[in-house]
Design an enzyme around this catalytic site. Structure first.
Site, PDB file in Angstrom:
ATOM      1  N   GLY A  12      -1.718 -12.205 -12.749  1.00 20.72           N
ATOM      2  CA  GLY A  12      -0.392 -11.794 -12.289  1.00 20.72           C
ATOM      3  C   GLY A  12      -0.008 -10.365 -12.579  1.00 20.72           C
ATOM      4  CB  SER A  13      -1.811  -7.258 -13.466  1.00 22.40           C
ATOM      5  OG  SER A  13      -2.753  -7.134 -12.413  1.00 22.40           O
ATOM      6  CG  ASN A  14      -1.536  -6.115  -8.051  1.00 23.66           C
ATOM      7  OD1 ASN A  14      -1.116  -4.965  -8.015  1.00 23.66           O
ATOM      8  ND2 ASN A  14      -2.815  -6.416  -7.984  1.00 23.66           N
ATOM      9  CG  MET A  90      -8.119 -15.929  -6.123  1.00 24.71           C
ATOM     10  SD  MET A  90      -8.518 -14.242  -5.560  1.00 24.71           S
ATOM     11  CE  MET A  90     -10.284 -14.390  -5.306  1.00 24.71           C
ATOM     12  NE  ARG A  91      -5.835 -22.946  -1.037  1.00 21.71           N
ATOM     13  CZ  ARG A  91      -6.889 -23.753  -1.173  1.00 21.71           C
ATOM     14  NH1 ARG A  91      -7.609 -23.755  -2.283  1.00 21.71           N
ATOM     15  NH2 ARG A  91      -7.240 -24.555  -0.188  1.00 21.71           N
ATOM     16  CG  LEU A  92      -9.530 -17.577   4.002  1.00 19.85           C
ATOM     17  CD1 LEU A  92     -10.560 -18.174   4.965  1.00 19.85           C
ATOM     18  CD2 LEU A  92      -9.227 -16.137   4.375  1.00 19.85           C
ATOM     19  CB  ILE A  93      -2.748 -17.218   4.883  1.00 22.42           C
ATOM     20  CG1 ILE A  93      -2.462 -16.554   3.527  1.00 22.42           C
ATOM     21  CG2 ILE A  93      -1.465 -17.720   5.514  1.00 22.42           C
ATOM     22  CD1 ILE A  93      -1.807 -17.448   2.514  1.00 22.42           C
ATOM     23  CG  HIS A 109      -9.775  -6.669  -0.609  1.00 18.07           C
ATOM     24  ND1 HIS A 109     -10.166  -7.914  -1.047  1.00 18.07           N
ATOM     25  CD2 HIS A 109     -10.917  -5.965  -0.395  1.00 18.07           C
ATOM     26  CE1 HIS A 109     -11.483  -7.976  -1.080  1.00 18.07           C
ATOM     27  NE2 HIS A 109     -11.959  -6.807  -0.685  1.00 18.07           N
TER      28      HIS A 109
END
Length: 202
Positions: A12-14, A90-93, A109
């Site tokens: 969660g740094s971003n 880390m999942r495709l939408i 990214h």
């Protein structure tokens, strides 16, 4: 003021950088929801400490991807979310969310796309022996890191760099570039326009 959700899966740094920028007024939006697909991920505790509501659920507990995304979408609607920022999600939408938020979902990214899309981009850049990598912010589509590019910033790969040292420098750039770019998008009268899609900020 726009109401934003952040999707994240890890430390969660971003997420923290976005929340700080929103609180300071740099980003003209309120972060009203964290969506996390990994119960127990460190980002969940960070959101709770910041007083930000959390929707956390393991997708494998749903019948299929569409069912998971419908549950997410219900929470987004409940919070009146109008814009989504992916920050280490880390999942495709899938189409359920893409159709509900056309050109209103952005991602960050750790490479200069189209180079090194997908997972382990930093390690793959080192393995390839390239001299420069960086950070890309792009609109999300149905592919893997394939949506229109909004902004990029280069990071030089130094002699002796490891995944850890390069990751640290890339993260420093991310934590500046992502809030800057979100601010520019959301300050536009039509923030979902494609004006910035061809801009690269090196």
């Amino acid at each position: 003021m726009r109401r934003m959700a952040v999707f994240a899966s890890g430390t969660g740094s971003n997420f923290e950088a976005i929340v700080r920028a929103a609180h300071s007024g740099q980003i003209p939006a309120e972060v009203v929801l964290l969506v996390c697909d990994r119960p127990g991920a460190p980002v969940v505790a960070k959101a709770q400490a910041a007083g930000i509501p959390v929707f956390v659920a393991a997708p494998k507990t749903f019948p299929d991807k569409a069912a998971y995304e419908r549950a997410v979408l219900a929470r987004l609607h409940e919070k009146d979310v109008t814009f989504i920022a992916l920050a280490g999600y880390m999942r495709l939408i899938g189409p359920t969310l893409l159709n509900a938020y056309p050109e209103r979902i952005v991602n960050i990214h750790p490479s200069l796309l189209p180079a090194f899309p997908g997972r382990n981009a930093i390690a793959r850049a080192l393995e390839a022996g390239v001299k420069v990598t960086g950070v890309t912010i792009h609109y999300v589509d149905s592919g893997i890191d394939s949506g229109p590019i909004i902004a990029q910033r280069a990071v030089e790969i130094l002699e002796g760099d490891t995944v850890e040292t390069l990751s640290e420098r890339i993260h420093r750039v991310e934590h500046v570039l992502y809030p800057e770019t979100l601010a520019r998008l959301l300050k536009k009268e039509n923030p979902m326009g494609i004006t910035y899609a061809k801009e690269r900020m090196f």
